[in-house]
Design an enzyme around this catalytic site. Sequence first.
Site, mmCIF file in Angstrom:
data_model
loop_
_atom_site.group_PDB
_atom_site.id
_atom_site.type_symbol
_atom_site.label_atom_id
_atom_site.label_comp_id
_atom_site.label_asym_id
_atom_site.label_seq_id
_atom_site.Cartn_x
_atom_site.Cartn_y
_atom_site.Cartn_z
ATOM 1 C CB CYS A 57 -0.904 0.002 1.227
ATOM 2 S SG CYS A 57 -1.992 1.434 1.272
ATOM 3 C CB CYS A 61 -1.289 3.826 8.128
ATOM 4 S SG CYS A 61 -2.417 4.472 6.855
ATOM 5 C CB CYS A 64 -0.638 -0.186 8.277
ATOM 6 S SG CYS A 64 -1.319 -1.423 7.139
ATOM 7 C CB CYS A 101 -15.255 -6.741 7.088
ATOM 8 S SG CYS A 101 -16.513 -6.611 8.370
ATOM 9 C CB CYS A 133 -18.299 -4.113 5.966
ATOM 10 S SG CYS A 133 -17.351 -2.645 6.416
ATOM 11 C CB CYS A 193 -17.747 0.699 9.276
ATOM 12 S SG CYS A 193 -16.640 -0.169 10.404
ATOM 13 N NE ARG A 265 -19.069 -3.289 13.324
ATOM 14 C CZ ARG A 265 -20.205 -3.990 13.265
ATOM 15 N NH1 ARG A 265 -20.292 -5.154 13.881
ATOM 16 N NH2 ARG A 265 -21.262 -3.536 12.621
HETATM 17 S S1 SF4 Z 1 -3.991 1.115 6.993
HETATM 18 FE FE1 SF4 Z 1 -2.428 0.015 5.759
HETATM 19 S S2 SF4 Z 1 -3.564 -0.765 3.995
HETATM 20 FE FE2 SF4 Z 1 -4.838 0.840 4.946
HETATM 21 S S3 SF4 Z 1 -4.292 2.724 3.894
HETATM 22 FE FE3 SF4 Z 1 -2.944 2.639 5.692
HETATM 23 S S4 SF4 Z 1 -1.081 1.608 4.936
HETATM 24 FE FE4 SF4 Z 1 -2.688 1.217 3.411
#
Ligand code: SF4
Length: 329
Positions: A57, A61, A64, A101, A133, A193, A265
Site C-alpha cells: 500500500c 500509516c 500498518c 468485511c 462491508c 463504519c 466493535r
Molecule cells: S492502513 Fe495500511 S492498507 Fe490501509 S491505507 Fe494505511 S497503509 Fe494502506
Amino acid sequence: MTPPESLRHDWTLAEIESIYTAALPDLVFRAQTVHRSHHRADEVQGCMLLSIKTGGCPEDCAYCPQSAHYKTDVAQTDLLDLDVVTAAATQARAQGATRFCMGAAWRDIPDGPEFARVLDMVRVVRGLDMEACVTLGMLNQQQADALAEAGLTAYNHNLDTSPEFYGSIITTRTYDERLETLARVRRAGVTVCSGGIIGMGEDRKVRYRLLRQLSSLTPHPESVPINMLVKVEGTPLADLPDEDPLELVRTIATARILMPRSFVRLSAGRLALTDEAQALCFLAGANSVFLGDRLLTTPNPGETHDQQLLDRLGMKLTAQTAVPANAGG
Ligand code: SF4
C-alpha cells in the site's frame, strides 16, 4: 430507545473527559445502562474480516504492516479471485458471522476489472444473507454509488485518531480527505463504519478528540470499531510500550455513551487482552467481535477460544443481520 433526533452530536471535550475519567464502576454502569436501552446485553455480532488484496500500500500509516513504506513480513498479494472470497464468506456464515468485511490495501479504488470484481464480491456476500462491508481506501462518488447499487451494507474508513495527532501517524493523506470519503459513503446511502486505534503513543486528550470527532458525525457511524494497536515488527510503532487494557475499556464505554445506537466493535488487539479484560469491554458496551484467527494480517483469537469465552460469559453471537437488506441500496 432514544429516538434519532435526540441523539447528540455536540458532545464537548469537557463532557467527554468527565465521562472517560469517571470512576470505572460509574463509567461501566452508565455505559451498560445506555447499552441495554438499545441493544441486547447478552449478544455480540460476529464479523469476519478477509484481506482481499494484501500489502504494497502506498500510504504510510505508521501502525500498518501492509504499507510499502515499511519492511515487514507481510507478503504482497493481488486481488483474490471471486471463488476464494465466496468460499471464505460461506465458511464465515457457517461459523456464525453475520457480517463479512473485505479489506484491500489500496490508497484509492482502481476503476476497471478489479473494482468490478469487488462489486461481485459484495453481491456474493449479500446473497449469503450477510452484511457486506468493504474497506478499500478513498473512493469517488461514482464508486460509492456503484457499491451501494451492488448492495453494500457498510464502508469502513477509520478516522484512526484525532485531527491533531493524525499527522504523527499518517502523512500521505489528510484528515479532511478521510472525512470527505465518509461523506461520499453517506451520500450513497451506505452505512458508515469508522473508528480508531488506541495505544499509538497518544494521550487521553487525543482519545477525547477522536471520540468527539466520531460523535459529531451526523448521523453517528452505525459501526465504530475500536482497535488496540497490534505492534508489528518493521513498523514505526513496533517498539511502543503496551497500552493499559483499562484505557481500551474506557474508550469503548465512552464511545457507547456518546453513540448509543452504534455497533461498537472490539476489533484489533484482542489477543493482547485477557478473557477478563474482554469481558469488561462487553460490559462497557462493545457488541461485536471479529471472528477467525487473523484480522487482515495480524493474529486474532480463534473460533474455539471465542466460542468458549462467550459460553463462559453466558453470551452468544447474534443470529440475524443487524442492518436491513436494502441498507446498502
Ligand atoms: S492502513 Fe495500511 S492498507 Fe490501509 S491505507 Fe494505511 S497503509 Fe494502506
